[in-house]
Design a protein around this motif. Structure first.
Motif, short mmCIF file in Angstrom:
data_model
loop_
_atom_site.label_atom_id
_atom_site.label_comp_id
_atom_site.label_asym_id
_atom_site.label_seq_id
_atom_site.Cartn_x
_atom_site.Cartn_y
_atom_site.Cartn_z
N UNK A 43 0.83 -1.20 0.00
CA UNK A 43 0.00 0.00 0.00
C UNK A 43 0.87 1.26 0.00
N UNK A 44 2.01 1.21 0.67
CA UNK A 44 2.92 2.35 0.67
C UNK A 44 3.49 2.63 -0.71
N UNK A 45 3.87 1.59 -1.43
CA UNK A 45 4.41 1.76 -2.78
C UNK A 45 3.36 2.30 -3.73
N UNK A 46 2.17 1.76 -3.66
CA UNK A 46 1.10 2.20 -4.56
C UNK A 46 0.72 3.65 -4.30
N UNK A 87 -3.49 -9.03 -13.24
CA UNK A 87 -2.66 -9.27 -12.07
C UNK A 87 -1.27 -8.71 -12.30
N UNK A 88 -0.81 -7.87 -11.36
CA UNK A 88 0.53 -7.29 -11.44
C UNK A 88 1.49 -8.07 -10.53
N UNK A 89 1.09 -8.27 -9.27
CA UNK A 89 1.94 -9.01 -8.35
C UNK A 89 1.73 -8.55 -6.92
N UNK A 96 10.15 -4.08 -7.00
CA UNK A 96 11.06 -4.20 -8.15
C UNK A 96 10.69 -3.18 -9.24
N UNK A 97 9.40 -3.05 -9.52
CA UNK A 97 8.95 -2.07 -10.51
C UNK A 97 9.32 -0.66 -10.07
N UNK A 98 9.19 -0.37 -8.78
CA UNK A 98 9.53 0.94 -8.25
C UNK A 98 11.03 1.19 -8.40
N UNK A 106 3.13 1.47 -14.60
CA UNK A 106 2.36 0.24 -14.40
C UNK A 106 1.02 0.54 -13.74
N UNK A 107 1.03 1.48 -12.81
CA UNK A 107 -0.20 1.85 -12.08
C UNK A 107 -1.04 2.87 -12.84
N UNK A 108 -0.62 3.23 -14.04
CA UNK A 108 -1.32 4.24 -14.84
C UNK A 108 -1.46 5.55 -14.06
#
Length: 143
Positions: A43-46, A87-89, A96-98, A106-108
């Motif tokens: 949730x922090x990353x998103x 599904x992203x992960x 890793x994406x960050x 990825x999150x648009x």
């Protein structure tokens, strides 16, 4: 302790959340009170990139959520992130994406294009330009 949702309600919750939300995070707990470190990390990353993320607390019936999510992703682990129904992960994939600079896209996220432009601009700067605007060639150092 009684479970909050029965198996059928869980399946409907999962299907509806994935279908009706651009970004949805299935997590243990809530964004304010995550109940595991992986959910807190996810949730922090998103939320670094978007505020409009739907979250679903899987602790309402953990085993039923694991089964329902497995049907969508092939994974039973939680947290799970979906973007536009895909599904992203979990938290490791998000991290890793960050790290690679791809999470916003990825999150648009609305700021994804601005982030990429800033990165491109920084990469194109002349490496010999000093922070004050001068260049290394202007130095008359004896060494």
């Amino acid at each position: 302790m009684s479970e909050g949702l029965d198996d059928e309600e869980v399946q409907e919750t999962v299907d509806t959340a994935i279908e009706n939300n651009e970004v949805v995070l299935f997590m243990k707990g809530t964004p304010v009170m995550p109940q595991c470190g992986y959910s807190k990390r996810a949730v922090g990353l998103i939320t670094q990139h978007r505020e409009d993320v739907e979250t679903v607390d899987t602790l309402q019936n953990l085993e039923a959520f694991r089964e329902a999510l497995n049907e969508h992703s092939g994974w039973e682990t939680i947290p799970q992130t979906y973007v536009e129904g895909e599904f992203v992960g979990g938290s490791d994939v998000l991290a890793q994406l960050d790290e690679e600079g791809d999470l916003a896209a990825t999150l648009n996220a609305e700021n994804a294009d601005a982030d990429e432009s800033a990165d491109a601009g920084a990469a194109n700067e002349d490496a010999t330009t000093a922070p004050d605007g001068g260049s290394d060639e202007e130095l008359d150092a004896p060494f």
